[in-house]
Design a protein around this motif. Structure first.
Motif, PDB file in Angstrom:
ATOM      1  N   ALA A 282      58.687  48.317  49.174  1.00  0.00           N
ATOM      2  CA  ALA A 282      58.514  48.149  50.497  1.00  0.00           C
ATOM      3  C   ALA A 282      56.965  48.385  51.139  1.00  0.00           C
ATOM      4  N   VAL A 283      56.509  47.396  51.489  1.00  0.00           N
ATOM      5  CA  VAL A 283      55.143  47.477  51.943  1.00  0.00           C
ATOM      6  C   VAL A 283      54.749  48.341  53.068  1.00  0.00           C
TER       7      VAL A 283
ATOM      8  N   ARG B 216      53.917  37.750  45.781  1.00  0.00           N
ATOM      9  CA  ARG B 216      54.903  37.803  46.891  1.00  0.00           C
ATOM     10  C   ARG B 216      54.188  37.496  47.991  1.00  0.00           C
TER      11      ARG B 216
ATOM     12  N   ASP C 233      61.572  46.862  43.583  1.00  0.00           N
ATOM     13  CA  ASP C 233      61.436  46.614  45.236  1.00  0.00           C
ATOM     14  C   ASP C 233      60.380  47.640  45.848  1.00  0.00           C
TER      15      ASP C 233
ATOM     16  N   ASP D  36      58.399  37.619  52.075  1.00  0.00           N
ATOM     17  CA  ASP D  36      58.819  38.646  51.050  1.00  0.00           C
ATOM     18  C   ASP D  36      58.689  39.966  51.482  1.00  0.00           C
ATOM     19  N   PHE D  37      57.969  40.235  52.637  1.00  0.00           N
ATOM     20  CA  PHE D  37      57.626  41.657  52.861  1.00  0.00           C
ATOM     21  C   PHE D  37      57.048  41.667  54.286  1.00  0.00           C
TER      22      PHE D  37
ATOM     23  N   SER E 244      50.694  42.811  46.445  1.00  0.00           N
ATOM     24  CA  SER E 244      51.925  42.158  46.366  1.00  0.00           C
ATOM     25  C   SER E 244      51.482  40.759  46.454  1.00  0.00           C
TER      26      SER E 244
END
Length: 470
Positions: A401-402, A49, A399, A54-55, A44
């Protein structure tokens, strides 16, 4: 020290790390979650990102930076190729650390080098950690390298500076590393080497600041909350008894024996370590590594949670402390060699027990084949990597999601009862063309909740592939 020791230790260390994977799920195994989180975080970041902003990333950013060459390789070839290359490299890092441990312990003779090297090489926790992309193998190598350089008999300013750089890098792995880095600097001060401590400490702070500051400047509140607050406020669960924590920190856990026998082995290993620790703390040459061992074991004893791979955090310093301490205690050469022989036999037996336990789950090929075009969501990012959909999803602006379970941290209620988290999880999983659900229990999802997410395409008992209902 005999040079053959380093070769033996390196081969044993690599074998203990690689064999359980080859006899288990293979290099494309899955099931440890955190390794996929870190790889996805790095991918990411490569995509532009930023962690924290961002995550979710619950640790300092070192792991995302170290993994960048592998996520770039994954983007240029395939996601599984990048992950496999990273896993092989991590195993080599573990073997390199074992060789460094043996080389450092060689200051106290060949028996000490062999015992220390095999103690680390055959450690169940250290072996488990280096089988995939956990934070500890990279951060521990940097930290122990700094300890080795700072523990020389003569003052060498350049070595102090390099030691400080390595210690600073370790500080950006986990907040835990403040303890061992502080311990080795204090031990250096007590050794009346103030200039060395100042040089190393100054460079460590500068290096850590250079790595952390850009991320903190872009998301100060989020980074502080995730890296510090969420970690320190984690509820105590998992293996919280003292004997289990010592089994992870010193040895005795996950050897494939009965719990009672494991506790006996832990008690013996702890006694061996405790005696050596007292000896080493009283000796100038061994005080730095003993201080690190004391600090790291102490961290695991008070940490809110202790998982299997956390033992890598303690393994190198404990190994050297044991080998050096008993070498100093047993002055007679014959007695020392006999004790070392007993230790080698015990450690080799431990290594065989670890190496003969297959590890890792095989990711079902049918799950990959069943995925449609478009964005894919998953509650374990490792499944996206193994399905070769991570890089394509990131490029498409999906999208991703980490850290799905990490998104629930910071509240004192279980995931299954956290209505806000469950609403977010359901919305995220249903937002793509298809979803992979592989951690239902960890997500807090009731068994009946999975079919309600959509139309089930694949169900192998653990991995579910569903398409969202209209």
């Amino acid at each position: 020290m005999r040079r053959w020791v380093l070769g033996v230790v390196g081969v044993v260390a690599l074998s203990v790390r690689l064999t359980p994977i080859l006899t288990g799920g293979g290099l494309r195994f899955w099931g440890r979650y955190d390794d996929g989180v870190y790889y996805t975080a790095s991918a990411s970041l490569l995509d532009g990102r930023l962690p924290y902003r961002d995550f979710v990333l619950l640790h300092p950013p070192l792991i995302t930076l170290v993994l960048l060459p592998f996520t770039l390789l994954g983007r240029l070839t395939s996601d599984p190729t990048g992950l496999v290359a990273a896993r092989i490299t991590w195993m080599l890092l573990g073997a390199a650390t074992a060789v460094l441990v043996a080389r450092y312990a060689g200051r106290w003779g060949t028996p000490a080098a062999l015992v220390a090297g095999l103690w680390f090489a055959c450690s169940a926790s250290a072996g488990y950690a280096a089988q995939t992309t956990f934070i500890e193998p990279a951060a521990d190598l940097a930290m122990f390298g700094g300890v080795v350089l700072l523990s020389g008999d003569r003052v060498r300013p350049r070595r102090d500076l390099v030691a400080g750089l390595l210690l600073g890098i370790a500080l950006t792995g986990k907040i835990w590393y403040v303890v061992p880095v502080g311990a080795v600097l204090i031990a250096t001060l007590l050794d009346r080497r103030r200039a060395s401590a100042a040089r190393a400490g100054g460079v460590a702070v500068a290096a850590a600041t250079a790595i952390l500051l850009p991320f903190f400047a872009l998301a100060p509140r989020e980074m502080w909350h995730m890296v510090v607050f969420d970690q320190l406020s984690r509820p105590r669960h998992g293996r919280t008894s003292v004997i289990d924590r010592l089994g992870t920190a010193v040895g005795g856990r996950a050897l494939g024996v009965s719990p009672n026998l494991g506790h006996v082995i832990t008690a013996l290993a702890t006694a061996v370590f405790a005696v050596a620790l007292v000896v080493c703390l009283r000796e100038r040459r061994t005080r730095p590594v003993a201080a690190v061992a004391l600090g790291t074991v102490g961290v695991l004893l008070v940490s809110p949670v202790v998982f299997h791979h956390y033992g890598d955090f303690t393994a190198a310093s404990v190994a050297v402390t044991v080998a050096a301490g008993w070498s100093l205690l047993l002055r007679q050469v014959t007695v020392r060699r006999f004790a070392a022989g007993l230790g080698v036999v015990a450690l080799v037996a431990s290594g065989l027990a670890v190496a003969t336990q297959p590890k890792g789950r095989i990711f079902p090929a049918v799950a990959t084949a069943s995925l449609p075009k478009g964005c894919i969501t998953a509650d374990d990012p490792t499944t996206l990597i193994l399905a070769n959909r991570l890089s394509s999803d990131l490029r498409a602006g999906c999208d991703v999601a980490v850290d799905v379970t990490g998104a629930s941290y910071g509240v004192r209620v279980g995931r299954g009862k956290d209505l806000a988290y469950q609403d977010w999880l359901h919305a995220y999983l249903r937002s793509g063309s298809a979803m992979i659900v592989a951690r239902r229990r960890h997500d807090g999802l009731h068994k009946s909740a999975v079919p309600a997410l959509g139309t089930q395409v694949v169900n192998d008992g653990i991995v579910h592939v569903l398409t969202p209902s209209a």
